[in-house]
Scaffold this active site. Sequence first.
Site, PDB file in Angstrom:
ATOM      1  N   GLU A 275       0.844  -1.203   0.000  1.00  0.00           N
ATOM      2  CA  GLU A 275       0.000   0.000   0.000  1.00  0.00           C
ATOM      3  C   GLU A 275       0.878   1.251   0.000  1.00  0.00           C
ATOM      4  OE1 GLU A 275      -3.381   2.054   2.909  1.00  0.00           O
ATOM      5  OE2 GLU A 275      -2.018   0.517   3.694  1.00  0.00           O
ATOM      6  N   LYS A 334      -9.427   2.456  -3.158  1.00  0.00           N
ATOM      7  CA  LYS A 334      -9.907   1.951  -1.867  1.00  0.00           C
ATOM      8  C   LYS A 334     -11.297   2.497  -1.550  1.00  0.00           C
ATOM      9  CE  LYS A 334      -8.484   1.286   2.934  1.00  0.00           C
ATOM     10  NZ  LYS A 334      -7.498   1.601   3.992  1.00  0.00           N
ATOM     11  N   CYS A 386      -5.204  -2.451   2.702  1.00  0.00           N
ATOM     12  CA  CYS A 386      -5.108  -2.373   4.161  1.00  0.00           C
ATOM     13  C   CYS A 386      -6.250  -3.142   4.819  1.00  0.00           C
ATOM     14  CB  CYS A 386      -5.062  -0.910   4.596  1.00  0.00           C
ATOM     15  SG  CYS A 386      -4.549  -0.676   6.318  1.00  0.00           S
TER      16      CYS A 386
END
Length: 520
Positions: A275, A334, A386
């Site tokens: 990430e 995301k 994440c």
Amino acid sequence: MTKPAAAFFSLLPIQMAVALMIGAITVSGFAPDTLFFLPLFTLVALFLLWSRASSRKAAAYTGFAFGLGFFGAGVSWVYVSIHEFGGMPMPLAVVATFLFCLVLSLFPAAVGLLQAGPGGLTRRRALLLIPAWWVLMEWVRGWIFTGFPWLALGYSQAVASPLAGFAPLSGVYGVSLASALCAGALALLADAKLHRRGRAGMVFPGMIILVLAVAGFALKQVEWVRPLGAPVPVSLLQGNIPQEMKWREDKAQTTLDTYMAMTLASSGRLIVLPETALPMLLHNLPLSYLEMLSERARERGGDVLVGVPERTENEEYFNSVLSLGSSPMQVYRKVHLVPFGEFIPLKPLFGWIIHVLHIPLSDFSRGETIQLPLQVAGQKVAMAICYEDVFGEELINQLPAASLLVNVSNDAWFGDTIAPWQHLQISQMRALETGRYMLRATNTGITAIINQRGEVLKRAREFTTARLEGEAQGFAGATPYVRLGNFPVLGLLGLLLAANWIAGKVMTAREMQKPGRRSR
């Protein structure tokens, strides 16, 4: 148990102290200790405490104390994130962490309140009421205020426990329910032993435990999915960039050089960077750098997945993963953002926190809720950035089309705590639920290759610069959980609560029909 001992443990301060202690002990049932049997026995102790509570309020306080021990020991690593790396002053960070644990403790407190009633530890309470409310509160905790399903009971069973076999059928909450039912049956056995009720009171609870264990073991043998094509060589890169150095402008080139060298040395057809591995906005990256990554991927007939923040023409910022290589560039943005870490909820009320926390890019926008899997290296990849992989029902939006799962993360925010190990165990559960390999590329660890049975095939050591080379097998088909999500387990919880209500009505009617108990 003797009457004096029973009276001693019925005192609320003693109950709360014991509950606090067993709550803290329960955390060892999760990673990294993975003593999967331990939460079953600590819940037995909690169920017995609840059965001896003098009132609903006492039961709620006991549940609250358990939660305070459980979450205080299990998620207090939040302090490391907000103080050591977020820059929040220590006194304020301590208060914020404590308040966070207090809020989470309200959920087991609610279970204590809702299950309370007269009659001691009855079968209804142990096998219907407590398990149903426990799992329902876990599910609510998983979505309310954007959700925090960390340390759901089912995660403790991944992957060695026989109860892990329920994961492809009903997800982590189904495993939680099986675990809570086992704990309820064990509590009945303990209660029968304490009250010297003999073998008659132990047969039925024993059968419940045996059936759940055998069923879970049998389900682990089921092949829910089928291999798709040949395994793909993969390289997962762990740059080990210290969090305090990650966003410093004078260290950016060093980070870029590190990941370029690791990429060029990789042998995988699919290469995955963590990430925000490249610590600058996409439009600021040299085109030559991106072209070198693409050329390396094309040489292997594959792709590189790169974590990088991007800014659109509309001045929106996204935490993104790009594909570079054999196919036109694809983007995953995301969706499930971290409150206060990636966006500030209720800005008029909490906007001041931006000035207290020194977190770069803490005001991201959400990506589209439904995004197609990335088609890379001959595979279709379901992405999660994440802690998005904590939300199983969101991840299955990309299935069954996807053949692989990929999680990129920067767990450096948690330092040298148990959080990265807990996150790894959560990823193992996602692999179990979906019947897919999970590839984890993280900045400081734990980078790992997990197979479709949730087993860690390879992993890199934490806080080392590492290239994890291996193979990942793609899979086709769908587990029941992929097809139905949480609906079956939520329906079952409703049935358990309905069965408890009906049984209560029947018992009340029978009591009213006894001589001398008829209504006037």
